[in-house]
Design an enzyme around this catalytic site. Structure first.
Site, mmCIF file in Angstrom:
data_model
loop_
_atom_site.group_PDB
_atom_site.id
_atom_site.type_symbol
_atom_site.label_atom_id
_atom_site.label_comp_id
_atom_site.label_asym_id
_atom_site.label_seq_id
_atom_site.Cartn_x
_atom_site.Cartn_y
_atom_site.Cartn_z
ATOM 1 N N TYR A 17 1.786 11.898 2.029
ATOM 2 C CA TYR A 17 2.528 13.076 2.421
ATOM 3 C C TYR A 17 3.049 13.801 1.182
ATOM 4 O O TYR A 17 3.572 13.182 0.260
ATOM 5 C CB TYR A 17 3.708 12.697 3.319
ATOM 6 C CG TYR A 17 3.255 12.150 4.642
ATOM 7 C CD1 TYR A 17 3.094 12.985 5.736
ATOM 8 C CD2 TYR A 17 2.965 10.806 4.796
ATOM 9 C CE1 TYR A 17 2.672 12.493 6.951
ATOM 10 C CE2 TYR A 17 2.538 10.290 6.005
ATOM 11 C CZ TYR A 17 2.405 11.148 7.074
ATOM 12 O OH TYR A 17 1.977 10.664 8.280
ATOM 13 N N LYS A 18 2.886 15.091 1.205
ATOM 14 C CA LYS A 18 3.364 15.936 0.112
ATOM 15 C C LYS A 18 4.451 16.843 0.672
ATOM 16 O O LYS A 18 4.200 17.685 1.522
ATOM 17 C CB LYS A 18 2.203 16.756 -0.445
ATOM 18 C CG LYS A 18 2.585 17.657 -1.603
ATOM 19 C CD LYS A 18 1.361 18.366 -2.153
ATOM 20 C CE LYS A 18 0.708 19.258 -1.122
ATOM 21 N NZ LYS A 18 -0.451 19.981 -1.652
ATOM 22 N N LYS A 19 5.675 16.634 0.224
ATOM 23 C CA LYS A 19 6.802 17.379 0.772
ATOM 24 C C LYS A 19 6.983 18.691 0.015
ATOM 25 O O LYS A 19 6.850 18.752 -1.198
ATOM 26 C CB LYS A 19 8.090 16.562 0.667
ATOM 27 C CG LYS A 19 8.063 15.264 1.451
ATOM 28 C CD LYS A 19 9.385 14.539 1.311
ATOM 29 C CE LYS A 19 9.363 13.235 2.082
ATOM 30 N NZ LYS A 19 10.631 12.505 1.966
ATOM 31 N N PHE A 20 7.319 19.739 0.769
ATOM 32 C CA PHE A 20 7.718 20.984 0.134
ATOM 33 C C PHE A 20 8.638 21.746 1.075
ATOM 34 O O PHE A 20 8.569 21.599 2.286
ATOM 35 C CB PHE A 20 6.515 21.842 -0.263
ATOM 36 C CG PHE A 20 5.706 22.358 0.894
ATOM 37 C CD1 PHE A 20 4.680 21.604 1.425
ATOM 38 C CD2 PHE A 20 5.978 23.601 1.456
ATOM 39 C CE1 PHE A 20 3.942 22.072 2.488
ATOM 40 C CE2 PHE A 20 5.228 24.081 2.514
ATOM 41 C CZ PHE A 20 4.206 23.306 3.031
#
Length: 579
Positions: A17-20
């Site tokens: 997961y890549k949070k932004f």
């Protein structure tokens, strides 16, 4: 908000997961025309003034819920000094800031005090025609430019306001072709155009040109190779609906979680889903920073926690460990041991696993609602075919009136729980699933005891109260139930109004505490005031038919007070007898 990047290397490779953060940008784009400076029959103000007031309200609301939102405003077909090709940049696209808000607020004050006029601020030039192609390219550059100290926008919207249904591009086939390509470029940059086509009964708006242009740029190809339309609604609206529509369209979809839904673990059959936040709780005064003065400049405080020995004052932070109490024993678990326990549930950081199905009436209860529900939709960007699979599941569950029971956790650091995945009903505007957490036995608490009014419900007085209540309700138009979610939070509004007035140096109105002013700021009070006014009007009427409402209210109050006082006396007598 999260975005998922998946490395498809089999079951052993869990999704990453890549949070932004959500960073939304909105540009108000207004085409000037003679009608924009006039008052339509269904609006008691100039259309352009309504748009500017809407812009200020959008900025004000963005500060409350999403203070990092970018707002800009451009006018075209404008001959003001500084305009290029008839396009005037009133507010550049920047995160909501005090300078832009003050500029807009001062302009509205000057217009209200007749210091200036709309035609002076935004002169409309009939001889100069702005190119839509140039306009859209300029707006695209606004979204893509680099601004120092500001992140790139990942949710981009253009609010297009116009009442011109036949611009010059509509009659030029070559220009139409170029404009379609520009719209395609906007779509490739994930810039959405939300049109506000203003029409009236006297001059209905013909949406054929914009419908053709915007549909072509927003078409999506389905898995079958066919095209489906997923573009903006080009139906014209009345001028009085401008503010309502704009305030609704500015709200973004807030992603709460993204994770795989495991339908069959043995065969590695899974789809990807997104869960959207349906309710959030904004609190007045909760968003602040702590700063200190350093040579006349404010610097933000960076907090650091230390643990000291209560007797000696020695710093024991490096030796602090976490222990869990079990009876009189303290059990120490390291971070690695805690992580190993979490991995025992699943190899995924977050997941939902299908357990089975159950009748919706037997598993979804209002008293089991212990947390906010999420609105769940499939996500084809991670696992292809998720939309088709979830659509088939949706149809079957709705047809059989069942819900799916799932087990899992929505975040890496949360504990696994049971959930129901319930399809939306036919009356819901959105088609998808509602994910609701189910409490375990350990979380269920006993209901408090309630007074039993069996003697009251069996007598004639109670029957009379029921009949009077039914009659009272018939006097009011209650076709739509009262929903608190449709009304603004007065505490939150007041808090940010004080900050707004302080920032923009707005003078305090001596009549700010008057009833009329309070009604403007509290939607719930307005509803109650309307009901009360109708009852008082009935009480002052000499017409027996109109006075019935007041008489029924008096009769209801009389019966209620008599029964309440009787219950109170019996309770007091019972307490005295016990003593």
């Amino acid at each position: 908000m999260k975005d998922m990047a998946v490395d498809n290397q089999g079951k052993d490779s869990a999704p990453r997961y890549k949070k932004f953060e959500v960073h939304e940008g909105i540009i108000f784009c207004v085409e000037l025309s003679e009608a924009m400076f006039k008052e339509p029959s269904d609006l008691n103000k100039v259309q352009l003034l309504e748009i500017l007031e809407t812009l200020l309200e959008v900025m004000t609301q963005a500060i409350m819920t999403l203070p990092g939102t970018g707002i800009g405003c451009f006018f075209f077909q404008c001959s003001r000094e500084g305009a290029k090709g008839g396009i005037y940049e009133f507010l550049p696209l920047l995160d909501v800031n005090a300078r832009s808000m003050k500029k807009l607020n001062d302009l509205l004050d000057d217009l209200k005090m007749n210091v200036t006029s709309m035609s002076e601020q935004f002169p409309f030039d009939t001889t100069q025609s702005s190119s839509l192609e140039t306009l859209f390219i300029l707006l695209q550059e606004q979204f893509l430019r680099n601004v120092s100290g500001q992140k790139a926008y990942n949710n981009k919207k253009i609010f297009l306001f116009t009442d011109n249904d036949h611009p010059r591009e509509s009659s030029d086939h070559e220009v139409r072709k170029r404009l379609r390509k520009v719209i395609d470029d906007l779509d490739d940059s994930f810039i959405n155009i939300t049109p506000f086509f203003v029409g009236s009964k006297e001059r209905p708006f013909d949406q054929s040109f914009y419908s053709d242009i915007l549909k072509l740029g927003a078409r999506n190809k389905t898995m079958d190779g066919l095209h489906k339309y997923d573009g903006p609604n080009t139906n014209p609206i009345s001028a009085k609906l401008i503010k309502t529509r704009a305030l609704r369209k500015k709200e973004i979809k807030r992603v709460r979680f993204q994770c795989p839904l495991i339908l069959n673990e043995a065969s590695d059959f899974q789809v990807s889903i997104k869960g959207y936040t349906t309710i959030s709780h904004e609190r007045a005064g909760s968003k602040y920073k702590q700063v200190y003065d350093h040579d006349g400049l404010q610097k933000e405080i960076l907090s650091h926690r230390k643990y000291l020995d209560a007797n000696t004052g020695e710093d024991v932070t490096p030796r602090v460990v976490k222990v869990f109490k079990f009876a009189e024993v303290d059990i120490e678990l390291s971070e690695d041991e805690m992580a190993r326990m979490n991995r025992d549930y699943s190899s995924y950081e977050s997941f939902l696993r299908l357990i089975g199905f159950r009748d919706t009436q037997r598993c979804v209860f209002y008293y089991n609602n212990i947390s906010n529900s999420s609105f769940v939709v499939p996500d084809d960007s991670v696992f292809e075919g998720s939309i088709k699979t979830m659509a088939s599941l949706f149809r079957k569950l709705r047809e059989k009136q069942k819900s799916a029971v799932v087990w899992g956790k929505l975040k890496n650091n949360s504990n696994p729980s049971l959930y129901t995945l319930t399809p939306s009903n036919l009356s819901d505007h959105n088609e998808g699933f509602y994910l609701t957490r189910i409490p375990f036995l350990d979380e269920v608490r006993k209901f408090p005891p309630t007074n039993f009014h069996g003697s009251l419900s069996g007598n004639k007085t109670f029957e009379q109260m029921c009949k009077i209540t039914e009659t009272l309700i018939s006097f009011f138009s209650l076709r739509h139930s009262y929903k608190p979610s449709d009304f603004r939070n007065p505490t939150l509004q007041k808090h940010f109004e004080l900050l707004h007035d302080y920032l923009l140096q707005v003078e305090i109105d001596p009549a700010s505490g008057s009833k009329e002013n309070l009604l403007k700021k509290d939607d719930t009070l307005v509803k109650l005031h309307q009901v009360r006014a109708k009852i008082l009007e009935s009480a002052e009427s000499d017409d027996p038919t109109q006075a019935r409402l007041s008489n029924y209210v008096k009769a209801w109050n009389s019966m209620y007070n008599r029964e309440f006082n009787g219950d109170t006396e019996s309770e007091n007598a019972a307490k005295k007898s016990k003593k």
